[in-house]
Design a protein around this motif. Structure first.
Motif, mmCIF file in Angstrom:
data_model
loop_
_atom_site.group_PDB
_atom_site.id
_atom_site.type_symbol
_atom_site.label_atom_id
_atom_site.label_comp_id
_atom_site.label_asym_id
_atom_site.label_seq_id
_atom_site.Cartn_x
_atom_site.Cartn_y
_atom_site.Cartn_z
ATOM 1 N N VAL A 195 35.539 -52.997 30.123
ATOM 2 C CA VAL A 195 34.185 -52.915 29.558
ATOM 3 C C VAL A 195 34.257 -52.497 28.090
ATOM 4 O O VAL A 195 33.591 -53.076 27.223
ATOM 5 N N ALA A 196 35.097 -51.508 27.801
ATOM 6 C CA ALA A 196 35.207 -51.015 26.427
ATOM 7 C C ALA A 196 35.750 -52.092 25.495
ATOM 8 O O ALA A 196 35.429 -52.125 24.315
ATOM 9 N N SER A 197 36.589 -53.002 26.028
ATOM 10 C CA SER A 197 37.224 -53.972 25.141
ATOM 11 C C SER A 197 36.341 -55.182 24.874
ATOM 12 O O SER A 197 36.572 -55.913 23.916
ATOM 13 N N VAL A 198 35.349 -55.446 25.706
ATOM 14 C CA VAL A 198 34.548 -56.660 25.506
ATOM 15 C C VAL A 198 33.065 -56.400 25.285
ATOM 16 O O VAL A 198 32.313 -57.330 25.011
ATOM 17 N N SER A 199 32.622 -55.159 25.431
ATOM 18 C CA SER A 199 31.184 -54.911 25.332
ATOM 19 C C SER A 199 30.928 -53.727 24.403
ATOM 20 O O SER A 199 31.867 -53.028 24.004
ATOM 21 N N SER A 200 29.682 -53.519 24.057
ATOM 22 C CA SER A 200 29.315 -52.351 23.271
ATOM 23 C C SER A 200 27.849 -52.036 23.560
ATOM 24 O O SER A 200 27.132 -52.853 24.128
ATOM 25 N N ARG A 201 27.435 -50.840 23.152
ATOM 26 C CA ARG A 201 26.092 -50.359 23.513
ATOM 27 C C ARG A 201 24.988 -51.289 23.075
ATOM 28 O O ARG A 201 24.012 -51.498 23.769
ATOM 29 N N GLU A 202 25.126 -51.807 21.837
ATOM 30 C CA GLU A 202 23.973 -52.538 21.318
ATOM 31 C C GLU A 202 24.018 -54.033 21.671
ATOM 32 O O GLU A 202 23.189 -54.789 21.214
#
Lengths: 668, 145
Positions: free
Chosen positions: A73-80
């Motif tokens: 998740v951390a490598s392909v996504s972000s909060r915004e």
């Protein structure tokens, strides 16, 4: 402890266990003659789909909830990142795409076990053992080599975000279709394998495989069309197909699957090509596995490929097993796969279909050979030599023209044989249409001989296909006295496969014309313009208005800079285009381009801005692509035809009746 | 020619086979000639540096764009330097084509084109290779335990 990661990982391991159990129970049930075990195996196989749904569901929830403790998740996504892009993030990287692939396979196989297994008592146990074994092999890769549920020791406050190139709506539909298409080749493979293993090698497997093969072919086709459309609208080089090694891997399984849909008719009607048909479904699945291996192996350099990883070598082993097992089974059953008939004539529908298969196979071999050229050259010459797009265009181009011409000829050819006078009568008008089309095109300035033959053939294909609809409609009207519209619609009900298939041919012809037009008659203009300046392209005047900036709103976009262009024709404004470049917060020095398009049925004005200097002087690259819209229209017609061609329910009911009354072929 | 062979040759099946064999030969000839004119040799910058004669071939070279070497004209890269992954071998690239998406410093690129002198390539295409980890020039975001 991370709950989502634990649920996901546990679901994956359970899915591996249920698929292994299904494989073992089906095998044991078969050997011991215990049907109860086979029933249990079937349920366990279907349960695998359920557990895989739990697994992919927990990764999706983790993505939606920004659970960055999961490394994936951390490598392909972000909060915004917006929600749709989080969906795309699911299959955007190595382990996520493999999870999607395996989930898709498990769900398709569950549907197959539910819908089709009860209809094939002759091979249900074999199909279960083989299918769940294949599924387990992919699950093992997911559990042991590329789990998307790994938890980081340190949870980052925010993720890196999606790879900028993938921040596009096309990412929501193109990969799922393509991966789904590749996966779906496994069902015909399982059915063919069940036929070979069980020894029920008459037409029984063909009746069950038809809708599954059609589904696979259709989803693969859609995946490839969407891939072309994505490349065209996003990549900025003005084309839709670049013979990139991974594009090649995507189209490779489609070729034997298309061949199979044609050659299975020869087996149904004439009892020929039995061995060949089984080989084609094996080839389609083998090429699909090759594709998944290819993108992960580091074997080829491509814009699509993932980084080299262990999964690559694992898939190579898997590919080897699929090939060896298929060949052994085919050789084992080969002596029993004798044709029921010989040819009656070279000028017959069945010969036409055989040549169709030959051409599709030739295209597949050329594309495969080109893709693997660097590998072969390294083996024999110790140098990695690649072949470029001109190779494919020069070799595949003529073969594709042959395919278009053959589709037209095949529509006119009768089954078995016909008197020479009948043949002459049938071919007279199509031949005249071809000559007329070529002459008209030549008069209008088409000089390229390939373009002339290709377009002429495509026009004949359109003509003979429309003629079939007219003749069919007239026949219905004569028989029932209904009006033209009702008679035309009822054609599809009478023979969905035939009239749906013709629609696919029609779409193919339209696409062929569009491919010729856009390749042979593409114009390019490259120019540097100061703000306020104008230039000409494709009979239009483009006026550059100077740079404009728009702050990014989401998905890691820092800002978008546009170089707006007013397009006018004969003094009248026809379009306002905003080509530009998109800059990303986390990848500040790696902008992507924003393509601006003004599409019409005649041509596309495709505007790409390369960049600009401090004074706003911008460099534009403009393509005028004739007939591109027809490529998408042809593709839509092709897909609608494919949807129509699915067998209706009553044919399947007839199958069930047949199953209820077993034949002498059936084994204990 | 004995009778059975003559019988086979006259059969429709044999005629179809003959047609397909001729077609296969034709396609093979076409494929070999087409391949011959679109070959390029795929090497690393180190391997390229060791070539004695670079003029008569097309090359594909994979390397990382060196930071600070990109020369732009109206925002379009016209020349840059790439280096091998170990950073020991560099080579100059000149380019006259479309700026690919994600082109930038430290991107891993595959350039294809012709060489007019050792250590320099006139590229006609630049492909950006995907990497599992993208290179960010910003420091990673602050972390929480």
């Amino acid at each position: 402890m991370n709950v989502l990661a634990s649920i996901g990982a546990a679901a994956l391991i359970t899915a591996l266990a249920t698929s292994l159990f299904a494989c073992g129970a089906a095998t044991a049930g078969l050997r011991g003659g215990r049907p109860a075990l086979v029933v249990l195996a079937r349920r366990s196989w279907m349960a695998t789909g359920l557990f895989m749904t739990v697994a992919i569901g927990s990764l999706m929830v983790a993505l939606l909830r920004n659970d960055f403790s999961l490394a994936y998740v951390a490598s392909v996504s972000s909060r915004e990142m917006e929600t749709p892009m989080k969906w795309a993030a699911l299959w955007s990287s190595q382990s996520g795409s493999l999870l999607y692939w395996t989930w898709m396979m498990s769900v398709l196989m569950a549907a197959f076990a539910w819908l089709t297994l009860p209809r094939i008592p002759w091979g249900a146990a074999h199909a279960t053992a083989l299918g769940s074994g294949v599924l387990a092999a992919f699950l093992a890769a997911l559990v042991f080599l590329a789990s998307p549920f790994e938890v980081s020791r340190i949870t980052p406050a925010d993720g890196v975000g999606l790879n900028p190139l993938l921040v596009d709506k096309g990412m929501l539909i193109h990969p799922p279709f393509l991966l789904g298409g590749l996966v779906s080749t496994s069902i015909p493979f399982v059915l063919g394998g069940a036929a070979l293993l069980s020894g029920r090698i008459d037409n029984a497997w063909l009746r069950s495989v038809r809708n599954w093969a059609l589904l696979s072919w259709l989803v693969l086709s859609v995946g490839n069309f969407l891939g072309g459309w994505w490349a065209y609208t996003v990549l900025g080089w003005g084309g839709y197909w670049g013979w990139d090694p991974v594009e090649n891997s995507a189209i490779l399984p489609l070729l034997p699957m298309t061949a199979f849909l044609h050659s299975m008719m020869v087996q149904e009607r004439r009892g020929m090509l039995k061995l060949w048909n089984l080989s084609l479904v094996a080839a389609a699945f083998g090429l699909a596995v090759f594709g998944t291996f290819n993108v992960r192996s580091g074997l080829v350099e491509s814009v699509h490929s993932f980084a080299k990883s262990d999964v690559g070598s694992y898939f190579l082993v898997l590919l080897g097993i699929v090939i060896v097992v298929s060949i052994v089974l085919l050789i084992w059953r080969g002596p029993q796969l004798k044709p029921d008939h010989d040819f009656d004539s070279l000028l017959s529908r069945e010969s036409g279909l055989i040549i169709n298969n030959y051409l599709l196979t030739a295209i597949a071999l050329v594309v495969l050979g080109g893709t693997l050229f660097p590998v072969f050259s390294e083996l024999f010459d110790n140098s990695r030599i690649t072949v470029g797009p001109p190779f494919y265009n020069r070799v595949v181009g003529p073969l594709l023209i042959g395919l278009v011409a053959l589709a037209a000829i095949g529509t006119v050819l009768p089954w078995r044989q016909a008197a020479p006078a009948t043949l002459r009568r049938r071919f007279r008008v199509p031949a005249a249409v071809f000559v007329a089309a070529v002459v008209v095109l030549a008069v209008f300035g088409m000089r390229d001989p390939f373009a002339l033959v290709a377009t002429g053939s495509a026009v004949v294909l359109v003509y003979v296909t429309l003629r079939e609809y007219v003749l069919g409609t007239r026949g219905v009207r004569a028989a029932r006295g209904s009006n033209w519209g009702a008679a035309f619609v009822s054609l599809f009900g009478r023979d969905r496969r035939r009239y749906g298939g013709y629609l696919v041919h029609l779409g193919f012809a339209v696409m062929a014309i569009a491919i010729v037009g856009s390749n042979v008659y593409q114009e390019q203009v490259r120019t540097t313009v100061a703000p306020g300046g104008s230039f000409e392209a494709g009979g239009r005047t483009l006026t550059y208005e100077g740079l404009r900036e728009r702050p990014g709103t989401a998905n890691g976009v820092e800002t978008e800079i546009f170089a707006p262009v007013r397009v006018s024709k004969g003094g009248e404004e026809v379009a306002y285009l905003e080509p530009g470049r998109r800059l990303f917060t986390n990848f500040p020095q790696q902008p992507t381009g924003i393509v601006a398009l003004d599409s019409s049925l005649r041509d596309d004005l495709y505007v790409f801005v390369q960049g600009w200097d401090a004074n706003g002087v911008a460099e534009f690259h403009v393509f005028v692509n004739p007939l591109i819209t027809w490529l998408w229209i042809g593709g839509a017609v092709y897909v609608i035809g494919g949807l129509i061609a699915f067998a209706p329910v009553r044919v399947q009911a007839a199958e069930r009746r047949e199953v209820a009354a077993p034949t002498a072929h059936q084994q204990a | 020619m004995n009778a059975s062979l003559r019988g086979f040759m006259a059969s429709r099946r044999a005629r179809l086979v003959a047609i397909l064999v001729v077609a296969t030969v034709a396609i093979s000839v076409l494929a070999v000639s087409a391949a011959g004119s679109s070959l390029s040799y795929y090497v690393t910058p180190d391997e390229f540096a060791k070539q004695i004669d670079v003029n008569d071939k097309r090359w594909r070279i994979g390397g990382r764009v060196v930071e600070g070497t990109i020369v732009e004209e109206n925002g379009r890269p016209v020349s840059f330097v790439i280096q091998s992954e170990d950073g020991l071998q560099k080579m100059d690239i000149s380019y006259d084509g479309i700026k690919p998406n994600l082109f930038g410093p430290r991107a891993f690129v595959i350039v294809e084109g012709v060489a007019d002198e050792p250590g320099h390539l006139k590229a006609s295409s630049v492909i950006i290779k995907h990497e599992s980890e993208f290179i960010t020039s910003t420091e990673p975001a602050s972390t929480t335990k």
